[in-house]
Each structure stands twice: as structure tokens, then as C-alpha cells.
Write a protein that holds these residues in place. Structure first.
Motif, PDB file in Angstrom:
ATOM      1  N   LEU A 179       0.547   3.994  -2.993  1.00  0.00           N
ATOM      2  CA  LEU A 179       0.134   5.382  -2.772  1.00  0.00           C
ATOM      3  C   LEU A 179       1.231   6.368  -3.162  1.00  0.00           C
ATOM      4  O   LEU A 179       0.945   7.424  -3.737  1.00  0.00           O
TER       5      LEU A 179
ATOM      6  N   GLU B 239      -6.309   5.394  -1.239  1.00  0.00           N
ATOM      7  CA  GLU B 239      -6.096   4.259  -0.345  1.00  0.00           C
ATOM      8  C   GLU B 239      -7.387   3.447  -0.205  1.00  0.00           C
ATOM      9  O   GLU B 239      -7.361   2.212  -0.262  1.00  0.00           O
TER      10      GLU B 239
ATOM     11  N   MET C  16       0.807  -1.223   0.000  1.00  0.00           N
ATOM     12  CA  MET C  16       0.000   0.000   0.000  1.00  0.00           C
ATOM     13  C   MET C  16       0.839   1.271   0.000  1.00  0.00           C
ATOM     14  O   MET C  16       0.538   2.216  -0.739  1.00  0.00           O
TER      15      MET C  16
END
Length: 163
Positions: free
Chosen positions: A20, A51, A16
């Protein structure tokens, strides 16, 4: 590129922070003028929305993201959104894909990496049953997409500022 190894890695929810970081880097380049008009708080809101998107879509298989590395160094990224539209004679299943965020960092451009990212993501979309694949192109990438078989969609319009 002789002597340099190239690797493409599919990015998952466990990645993640990288997802991002790359997404916000892409947005910073594509929307550089618009970013100047946004507050830090608004930019953070966009990051949070991305997200949320990744958490939802990666989990259900509605998005495939990847990063490309040259000799272990992060060189670029890309993604494909997978969705369904109403079935038609030219797409009986209605399964579609939207190729996006094809991005190569400046120092790695003109080495065929964007084409590798596209081919990887097109293959992923086909594996998931997509019968149509769409994209929007910058002027710089237009010829690349034509070499991959993409054609202009005459009569395609966009409504801006939908609220």
C-alpha cells in the motif's frame, strides 16, 4: 551499479503495508495534479480500495507485485494484473496480463532497474499462461517498453469518466 547487489522480491498479502505504501507513492507521482483536488478522506478511500484489491487478487493469483532492492535499499516496484478476455486466434486461451506501476525512485533511475522489474513481471505473466501482455506508458518510459518488444496498438481508445 558495480559492486551493488540487486534483488527482486515478490510481495504477498503479508507485505500489505509495503504494498500500500508503494502503491500510494506511485499514485502520488502519476496523479500528482488529481491528488491536489482530492480530500484526505477521498485519498484514504483509494487506499482502502487498493487494500481490498490486493487482498482479493493476491489470494486468487490475479495479481503479482514485486519490489526491487539495491544493496538492501528499496528502489522501486511493479505489478502485473492477470485476467482473461474472450479467446481469439491471436490469444486462444484468452489469458492476458496488464503490466503496471513500474516505478523506480528518483535516486535509482537510469540504472536498468525498471527493465529488470519488467522482465521479472513478464516472466511471471508467461508462467501463469498469459499470451498477451498490455501496458500504458508514460513518455519517459516509452523507449524502455519498445526495447522490451512492446508495440503501439493503433486504434486503441479509452472512454474516460465511465460512471
Amino acid at each position: 551499479m558495480t559492486g551493488k547487489s540487486i534483488a527482486i522480491k515478490e510481495l504477498k498479502a503479508d507485505d500489505m503495508e509495503l504494498l500500500l505504501t508503494l502503491r500510494m507513492e506511485v499514485l502520488s507521482h502519476v496523479f500528482s495534479q488529481e491528488k491536489k483536488e482530492l480530500s484526505d478522506s477521498e485519498w484514504d478511500d483509494i487506499r482502502r480500495e487498493n487494500e481490498d484489491y490486493y487482498n482479493e487478487e493476491l489470494e486468487k493469483g490475479g495479481h503479482v507485485a514485486c519490489a526491487i532492492y539495491v544493496s538492501g535499499e528499496l528502489a522501486g516496484c511493479g505489478g502485473v494484473c492477470l485476467y482473461r478476455e474472450m479467446p481469439s486466434p491471436d490469444n486462444r486461451s484468452g489469458k492476458c496480463a496488464y503490466l503496471m506501476n513500474i516505478y523506480v525512485r528518483q535516486e535509482f533511475r537510469r540504472q536498468g532497474l525498471a527493465k529488470k522489474i519488467c522482465n521479472y513481471l513478464i516472466d511471471k505473466a508467461k508462467e501463469k499462461g498469459a499470451e498477451k501482455i498490455y501496458l500504458e506508458s508514460s513518455d519517459m518510459a516509452f523507449e524502455l517498453y519498445r526495447t522490451l518488444g512492446f508495440e503501439d496498438m493503433n486504434g486503441y481508445l479509452k472512454l474516460n469518466k465511465v460512471k
